[in-house]
Design a protein around this motif. Structure first.
Motif, PDB file in Angstrom:
ATOM      1  N   GLY A   1       0.877  -1.195   0.013  1.00 10.73           N
ATOM      2  CA  GLY A   1       0.157  -0.037  -0.044  1.00 10.73           C
ATOM      3  C   GLY A   1       0.717   1.165   0.084  1.00 10.73           C
ATOM      4  O   GLY A   1       0.316   2.475   0.241  1.00 10.73           O
ATOM      5  N   VAL A   2       2.222   1.183  -0.120  1.00 10.07           N
ATOM      6  CA  VAL A   2       2.998   2.340  -0.215  1.00 10.07           C
ATOM      7  C   VAL A   2       3.145   2.771  -1.682  1.00 10.07           C
ATOM      8  O   VAL A   2       3.432   1.966  -2.470  1.00 10.07           O
ATOM      9  CB  VAL A   2       4.427   2.018   0.302  1.00 10.07           C
ATOM     10  CG1 VAL A   2       5.266   3.170   0.302  1.00 10.07           C
ATOM     11  CG2 VAL A   2       4.385   1.563   1.770  1.00 10.07           C
ATOM     12  N   LEU A   3       3.117   4.151  -1.772  1.00  9.80           N
ATOM     13  CA  LEU A   3       3.115   4.722  -3.182  1.00  9.80           C
ATOM     14  C   LEU A   3       4.681   4.722  -3.752  1.00  9.80           C
ATOM     15  O   LEU A   3       5.511   5.201  -2.977  1.00  9.80           O
ATOM     16  CB  LEU A   3       2.654   6.277  -3.386  1.00  9.80           C
ATOM     17  CG  LEU A   3       1.053   6.433  -3.244  1.00  9.80           C
ATOM     18  CD1 LEU A   3       0.797   7.917  -2.918  1.00  9.80           C
ATOM     19  CD2 LEU A   3       0.399   5.821  -4.342  1.00  9.80           C
ATOM     20  N   ARG A   4       4.902   4.186  -4.815  1.00 13.98           N
ATOM     21  CA  ARG A   4       6.126   4.212  -5.410  1.00 13.98           C
ATOM     22  C   ARG A   4       6.200   3.994  -6.823  1.00 13.98           C
ATOM     23  O   ARG A   4       5.062   3.722  -7.276  1.00 13.98           O
ATOM     24  CB  ARG A   4       7.005   3.146  -4.679  1.00 13.98           C
ATOM     25  CG  ARG A   4       6.625   1.726  -4.937  1.00 13.98           C
ATOM     26  CD  ARG A   4       7.491   0.550  -4.596  1.00 13.98           C
ATOM     27  NE  ARG A   4       8.636   0.674  -5.353  1.00 13.98           N
ATOM     28  CZ  ARG A   4       9.891  -0.020  -5.077  1.00 13.98           C
ATOM     29  NH1 ARG A   4       9.956  -0.623  -4.109  1.00 13.98           N
ATOM     30  NH2 ARG A   4      10.968   0.047  -5.845  1.00 13.98           N
ATOM     31  N   VAL A   5       7.376   4.218  -7.539  1.00 15.95           N
ATOM     32  CA  VAL A   5       7.319   4.032  -8.975  1.00 15.95           C
ATOM     33  C   VAL A   5       8.162   2.796  -9.243  1.00 15.95           C
ATOM     34  O   VAL A   5       9.607   2.693  -8.687  1.00 15.95           O
ATOM     35  CB  VAL A   5       8.037   4.968  -9.686  1.00 15.95           C
ATOM     36  CG1 VAL A   5       8.191   4.777 -11.348  1.00 15.95           C
ATOM     37  CG2 VAL A   5       6.849   6.326  -9.453  1.00 15.95           C
ATOM     38  N   GLU A   6       7.690   1.849  -9.819  1.00 12.58           N
ATOM     39  CA  GLU A   6       8.495   0.742 -10.150  1.00 12.58           C
ATOM     40  C   GLU A   6       9.526   0.921 -11.020  1.00 12.58           C
ATOM     41  O   GLU A   6       9.380   1.699 -11.989  1.00 12.58           O
ATOM     42  CB  GLU A   6       7.722  -0.713 -10.679  1.00 12.58           C
ATOM     43  CG  GLU A   6       6.771  -1.007  -9.645  1.00 12.58           C
ATOM     44  CD  GLU A   6       7.384  -1.674  -8.394  1.00 12.58           C
ATOM     45  OE1 GLU A   6       8.402  -2.106  -8.270  1.00 12.58           O
ATOM     46  OE2 GLU A   6       6.706  -1.600  -7.473  1.00 12.58           O
ATOM     47  N   PRO A   7      10.835   0.330 -11.167  1.00 13.33           N
ATOM     48  CA  PRO A   7      12.019   0.621 -11.954  1.00 13.33           C
ATOM     49  C   PRO A   7      11.520   0.502 -13.218  1.00 13.33           C
ATOM     50  O   PRO A   7      11.900   1.340 -14.261  1.00 13.33           O
ATOM     51  CB  PRO A   7      13.100  -0.182 -11.388  1.00 13.33           C
ATOM     52  CG  PRO A   7      12.939  -0.443 -10.369  1.00 13.33           C
ATOM     53  CD  PRO A   7      11.422  -0.285  -9.926  1.00 13.33           C
TER      54      PRO A   7
END
Length: 582
Positions: free
Chosen positions: A77-83
């Motif tokens: 549930g953590v916002l992030r951008v996948e590589p």
């Protein structure tokens, strides 16, 4: 073509939904930085396939920031951008097409080494990557700037200890809106010490914008006081959830160690959520570079510029561009005779005055910015007549016309042009051109009687008998005579003036014309709201026939839009033009 919009304060939530939870630490991604420097870069943004794209001007060249992916929740549930989602080649291709449509080879700035490798793997041998050392960001851990531990930072600790020994009664206070006037005065003292008190500075303009929008930008700052005297201040804003950007730092250097103490105190008072502090670039200034290096950055964030290796074919095929521009003209202005179009494209048209939008490798919209001079009370200034504004039917209602006009206005500004004029082809266009900054403050007079059988010298005496007129040169007069020969009845039927429109392209040059003709006038004007040429939005003081610019707030300033300024400067002069081939 991508539909971009101007960045405003109201876009904060939208833009930070991309930047705040991404991994980018580039200072250019700070929303506060974007807003306060928009006047210099004319920054716009768009969302393309869930990527945030910024478009702006770097000098005279259209440029783009590396597209930013929208962060998404991961399994926890953590916002992030996948590589794998940090770069989308289809978005890169889309901004390339947009750049070409705007008449510029593609230039992408702020590209990391990692992104350069990804783009090259998908578009091999297409771009030159150039590291821009002068624009590398200096990034430090917050803990380093607070503790200044280790032998290498002993000198910084010495400066701070010296300050504390000299001024043990010093006080740190958060920078709040009520302290802003003190900061403005300290910045003025700083410029005086630097020998740059006279005239406008870009940093002052950005700082003034920040102060004017302090609460809306949610800026954070700090101040140092000695005996109730402000000796240093700083402020900034987040880049992302863990990196804070220091936008401005100023100190009175007569207080030894003032810079070192504001640096440490501000870092120690920042929320601990900010693990990194970005102290921005050195801009190639040797003194600034040594100062930033002396704090031993944990990250020297090198940003690359990407330019196409072989971009010129899209812009140097002048034969194709001229042919397609003519074809577009004949489609849109179908009532014009072949003879007139032949005359226009053989005598009026030149490659260097043609402004186009190219989509899919073909001209989709075009106009010609024809050079003229304007006469105002015995003085001449550079001007342009905007001719042949047209968009292909299949590309209408896509904001291309507005982009074309904005491109033309910025181009004319870089050429030192003061005014632009035009004659709308249809009455409803007056409102549209009004949104582009034009006013109904100029008329097109009927041709002088028997002008076509007269000499240019006689015509020139006639046109210069007017106090304010768009001047034709000998070649333009000869073209009008040739046009008269094609259709004399059209000229003879024009007995009444036709409503034209005029726009200020360079506010300072226009005000200088006004000031030199009104040497007794003393006033300050704040020009605001020029979206096509943000550099015009500034304070101008008129006194003794001269004009100075400033970005220091002046409560006595008369606030004007660029349209109101046009009416103020030129409306009462009853400006006219003639022989405009309409």
């Amino acid at each position: 073509m991508i539909r971009f919009k101007d960045v405003t304060i109201h876009d904060k939530e939208t833009i930070e939904s991309f930047t705040m939870w991404g991994s980018g630490q580039n200072c250019d991604l700070s929303f506060a930085n974007i807003i306060i420097w928009r006047f210099l870069y004319n920054t716009q943004y768009a969302i393309v396939d869930d990527y945030l794209v910024f478009r702006f001007y770097a000098g005279h060249h259209l440029a783009y920031m590396m597209p930013i992916a929208r962060p998404k929740p991961n399994g926890e549930g953590v916002l992030r951008v996948e590589p794998c989602e940090e770069c989308d080649i289809n978005v890169i291709k889309a901004i390339r097409e947009d750049s070409i449509a705007m008449g510029h080879p593609l230039l992408i700035l702020g590209v990391s080494n990692y992104m350069c490798d990804i783009i090259d793997s998908h578009m091999p041998d297409m771009f030159n990557a150039k590291p821009e050392r002068d624009y590398a960001d200096y990034i430090y851990t917050r803990e380093k700037l607070v503790r200044l531990s280790g032998k290498k930072l002993q000198g910084k600790r010495n400066h701070i200890n010296k300050f504390k020994s000299l001024y043990p009664q010093y006080v740190y206070r958060p920078l709040t809106p009520d302290l802003i006037p003190h900061c403005v005065e300290l910045e003025r003292k700083w410029r005086m010490a630097q020998g740059s008190l006279d005239g406008a500075t870009e940093e002052l303009r950005a700082m003034t914008c920040a102060f004017d929008n302090w609460d809306n930008l949610q800026l954070m700052g700090g101040t140092i006081w000695v005996d109730e005297t402000l000796v240093a201040f700083t402020f900034g804003a987040p880049i992302n959830h863990c990196t804070f950007d220091v936008c401005v730092e100023k100190a009175d250097t007569s207080y030894e160690g003032a810079y070192a103490i504001i640096n440490q105190e501000f870092a120690s008072h920042l929320p601990e959520d900010y693990f990194y502090i970005n102290r921005e670039e050195d801009m190639g200034d040797d003194g600034l570079r040594q100062a930033k290096l002396s704090y031993k950055p944990d990250i020297l964030l090198v940003k690359n510029s990407l330019t196409e290796k072989r971009p010129l074919a899209d812009f140097e095929d002048t034969t194709r561009i001229k042919g397609e521009t003519r074809q577009l003209w004949e489609t849109v202005f179908c009532e014009d005779s072949k003879e007139f179009v032949d005359l226009y494209f053989s005598r009026v048209y030149h490659d260097n005055i043609n402004i186009t939008c190219q989509i899919g490798g073909h001209v989709a919209a075009a106009l010609q910015a024809i050079p003229h001079s304007i006469l105002l009370k015995g003085q001449e200034a550079k001007a342009a007549y905007i001719s042949g504004v047209c968009t292909s039917p299949e590309h209408r209602r896509q904001n291309i016309g507005n982009s074309l006009m904005a491109q033309a206005h910025f181009h004319l500004y870089t050429l030192g042009t003061t005014f632009a004029t035009l004659i709308p082809a249809e009455p409803w266009l007056h409102d549209w051109y009004g949104k582009c900054g034009y006013t109904k403050d100029i008329k097109c007079l009927p041709a002088p009687k028997d002008f076509a059988t007269s000499s240019f010298e006689n015509y020139d005496r006639w046109q210069r008998s007017h106090e304010c007129i768009l001047l034709n040169d000998a070649d333009q007069f000869d073209i009008a005579c040739k046009d008269y020969g094609l259709d004399p009845d059209h000229y003879l039927s024009q007995q009444e003036p036709v409503q034209g429109m005029i726009r200020i392209i360079n506010a300072r040059k226009a005000l200088e014309l006004y000031a030199s003709a009104n040497t007794g006038m003393e006033m300050t004007v704040l020009v605001t709201g020029d979206r096509h040429i943000p550099a015009n939005n500034c304070y101008y003081t008129i006194a003794h026939g001269n004009v100075t610019t400033s970005h220091e707030p002046r409560p006595d300033a008369q606030v004007m839009t660029v349209q109101q300024l046009s009416t103020f400067i030129i409306g009462s002069q009853q400006p006219v033009m003639c022989l405009m081939l309409n």
